[in-house]
Structure formats: C-alpha cells, structure tokens
Motif scaffolding. Structure first.
Motif, PDB file in Angstrom:
ATOM      1  N   TYR B   7     -11.665 -10.933  46.579  1.00 52.63           N
ATOM      2  CA  TYR B   7     -11.420 -10.270  45.302  1.00 52.63           C
ATOM      3  C   TYR B   7     -10.651 -11.176  44.342  1.00 52.63           C
ATOM      4  CZ  TYR B   7      -9.036  -7.531  41.788  1.00 52.63           C
ATOM      5  OH  TYR B   7      -8.535  -7.101  40.592  1.00 52.63           O
ATOM      6  N   LEU B   8      -9.560 -11.777  44.855  1.00 53.87           N
ATOM      7  CA  LEU B   8      -8.739 -12.633  43.992  1.00 53.87           C
ATOM      8  C   LEU B   8      -9.549 -13.807  43.469  1.00 53.87           C
ATOM      9  CD1 LEU B   8      -5.375 -12.731  45.997  1.00 53.87           C
ATOM     10  CD2 LEU B   8      -5.847 -11.490  43.871  1.00 53.87           C
ATOM     11  N   LYS B  10     -12.814 -14.137  43.156  1.00 56.74           N
ATOM     12  CA  LYS B  10     -13.844 -13.734  42.201  1.00 56.74           C
ATOM     13  C   LYS B  10     -13.261 -13.372  40.840  1.00 56.74           C
ATOM     14  CE  LYS B  10     -17.593 -12.614  45.211  1.00 56.74           C
ATOM     15  NZ  LYS B  10     -18.531 -11.665  45.780  1.00 56.74           N
ATOM     16  N   ALA B  11     -12.032 -12.847  40.855  1.00 60.51           N
ATOM     17  CA  ALA B  11     -11.405 -12.463  39.594  1.00 60.51           C
ATOM     18  C   ALA B  11     -10.875 -13.673  38.840  1.00 60.51           C
ATOM     19  CB  ALA B  11     -10.281 -11.464  39.853  1.00 60.51           C
ATOM     20  N   LEU B  12     -10.726 -14.803  39.551  1.00 66.62           N
ATOM     21  CA  LEU B  12     -10.133 -15.989  38.922  1.00 66.62           C
ATOM     22  C   LEU B  12     -11.183 -16.963  38.383  1.00 66.62           C
ATOM     23  CD1 LEU B  12      -7.324 -16.711  41.552  1.00 66.62           C
ATOM     24  CD2 LEU B  12      -6.915 -16.227  39.124  1.00 66.62           C
ATOM     25  N   VAL B  13     -12.349 -16.998  38.992  1.00 65.57           N
ATOM     26  CA  VAL B  13     -13.312 -18.051  38.681  1.00 65.57           C
ATOM     27  C   VAL B  13     -14.307 -17.635  37.590  1.00 65.57           C
ATOM     28  CG1 VAL B  13     -13.164 -18.978  41.015  1.00 65.57           C
ATOM     29  CG2 VAL B  13     -14.924 -17.276  40.454  1.00 65.57           C
TER      30      VAL B  13
END
Lengths: 267, 78
Positions: B7-8, B10-13
């Motif tokens: 999740y982290l 995917k939310a950052l890239v």
C-alpha cells in the motif's frame, strides 16, 4: 475570534469541555495546551489539564466544503465579510471573479479534501497495522494535523516519537505525490508532541542555568530541527544568553552561549 | 505486513502497477523484497533515504509486536 479556556482531568477531556462550550467540532478550533494534567505527589499538588480553544475563522471557506457537516453555530464575523466580496458564480463567468482567500497562498493552504485524504491514508495504514485507534483530522492553517486516539501501547509513538515522525513523513510524501505540492503533516498520539515540548523546555531551562553558572557555552545532544526549534524558542526571551546551532544534518546540535563566555567556547 | 508495504509503495510511486512485494519468511525474521519501476526508486528511497527509513520504522514497529525482525530490501524492477 472566539476563544475559551477549559479544564479537565486529561488534555482530551479539557478539549472536549472547550468544544462543548464553543459548540463546534474539533476541526473548527485551534487548541493550545496551557498545561497537562499532573497527578501531584502523594495526592498533593495535582491539577487539571487546561487548554485554550480558538475558533479558526479562515477555515469556514477553505476547509469546510459541502461534504463536511457544518455545525449550526453562527459563522464568525470574518466569514460574513468574505461572503460579501464573493459574488455567487454567474452561469457564464465572463468577468474574472475576485479569488477566495485560499488562492492567495496556493502552496500552503489546506482544504477539506487534503485533510480528508491525509486522514484516509493514516486510517489505511492503521488498518494494515491492525491497531484499534481512531483519527481526528484537522488543520492548523498551513499544515494538516492528525491525532490518533485509542492506541495505549505506545506502538504508534515509538522510541522518542520516531514512529510518529515516520508516519507523518510518509503521509506527507504520499500527499505530495497526489497533490503535486508540499503538504506539511503533523501526527500526534496521546499528547506526545506536547509532552515532548514540555520536557524540552524544561531541559532548555536547566541547560541555560548550567551555562550561566559555568559561564561557558553548553552544547546539547544532536536533535531534530523540530526539537531544536522548541529549545531556541524557549530561550529566545532569556536575558544574558544566546542560542545557535552547530554541525550538519543528523549531528546538528544546539549550543547555549551565555554572555561573557570565553571566546573559544563561543565559536 | 506485505500488504502494508504494498500500500505504502503504491501510494508513493508514479507507476503503481510496477510495484511488487515478496515476503520470504524465516524462523524469527523475514525479508520483504519491494520492487518498483526504475523511475520510482527515488520515490521509495527519498532524500538521504528518509522515505525508506520511515517505511522501515513502521514495518519494524509492527513486526516487533510479534517479536519478529523484518528486513526491507528495495529492488529495481527489471
């Protein structure tokens, strides 16, 4: 601007009392913690926590959008002034309308969407971590504030607050990607940030006294920019000494220099 | 744990579809391999590794509850 002060056996209780008195939700007010509750010693000298709550006038247009339930309190006078300047949008906007205040500082302002987004990210993380906790989200003007309620294990605070720091950094990066700008986020749990500030201020006073007594500069352990700022501010009005920072990056330390300290220890 | 890192990341890239997380379980420790698109490496590592460090802090805090250790490896997708 409407301000009340309230007390309670804990900071949360005091905040609740203040909100009840103002009749607004948590998102609408800036909370200043005057002091935390103290248990006292042997049952003597305990005191209630005390907070000052101020309704934030600028939030009415920028934060509370249609999807946010608005409390049925009369809006602060500032808002009415804003409404007067803002004509309702005509069907075909041919003339440039006066922009709402938030567009004046597009980089910093936090709107309801950003607050909701930040909250959603934190709640998703908490869901994955599997802790029973709820999130109170709001804004302090130029940053999003997220307070986690209900985690009593200290897991979300971490050693020296490093979990809070990690959470707020990650959430900030995620918001930055989605909004294409820098969004400052502050994450707190169980009043950790306030307690940290109080203990740093105490340290600052102790070290200032030590510096004066020895008439020598006193160097503190390396601290984060946020912590150094607290110490600088705590001592800025102290007569007879100055504070500065020395060193680079993680090793940057704060130095308290009393007036008349030997030159070698000042550099 | 794997889902959290996924999740982290995917939310950052910028390219969430390229994010892949593999968990290799050991007795008391596990390795999480995080793969992201080459262009997104900087986003999960961050300035002076701050983003990676934050992810590791969160992951380790969670793992420590179960008395485990987790090593987060960041790899470049192909």
């Amino acid at each position: 601007m409407q301000t009340v002060e309230a007390e309670g056996p804990s900071i949360d209780a005091a905040i609740e009392a203040a909100l009840a008195e103002l009749g607004v939700s948590r998102e609408r007010v800036a909370i200043e913690i005057l002091h935390d509750a103290a248990r006292g010693f042997l049952g003597i000298g305990g005191r209630n926590a005390r907070v000052r709550a101020t309704i934030r006038p600028m939030l009415d247009t920028s934060v509370l959008d249609d999807d946010e339930p608005v409390d049925d309190v009369p809006p602060p006078p500032v808002l009415e002034a804003d409404d007067g300047e803002e004509p309702s949008p005509p069907p075909t906007p041919a003339i440039a309308e006066p922009r709402p205040p938030r567009d004046a500082t597009p980089d910093r302002s936090i709107d309801a969407g950003t607050v909701a987004h930040a909250r959603e990210v934190l709640e998703t993380i908490l869901g994955h971590i599997d802790v029973e906790a709820s999130v109170r989200a709001g804004t302090d003007g130029d940053h999003v504030t997220l307070e986690i309620d209900g985690d009593s294990s200290g897991l979300l605070i971490g050693r020296k607050g490093q979990m809070l720091d990690a959470l707020e950094y990650i959430i900030g990066r995620i918001l930055a990607r989605d909004e294409h700008r820098t969004v400052h986020v502050v994450v707190d749990s169980q009043g950790y940030r306030e307690r940290r500030q109080a203990s740093l201020e105490e340290l600052a006073r102790r070290m200032a006294a030590e510096a004066r007594r020895r008439r020598r500069a006193v160097t503190l352990n390396p601290m984060s920019p946020r912590d150094r700022r607290i110490v600088h501010l705590a001592l800025q009005d102290e007569a007879g000494l100055t504070t500065r920072s020395a060193g680079q990056g993680h090793y940057r330390k704060l130095v308290i220099v009393p007036d008349g300290a030997p030159r070698s220890s000042r550099r | 744990m794997k889902e959290l890192v996924e999740y982290l990341a995917k939310a950052l890239v910028n390219d969430p579809d390229a994010v892949e997380v593999n968990e290799i379980q050991g007795d008391s420790a596990s390795v999480l391999e995080l793969k992201v698109a080459k262009e997104d490496l900087g986003r999960v590592i961050g300035k002076q590794g701050r983003t990676a460090k934050s992810i590791r802090t969160i992951v380790n805090a969670v793992a420590s509850r179960a008395d485990r250790k987790v090593v987060l490896e960041i790899l470049e997708e192909k």
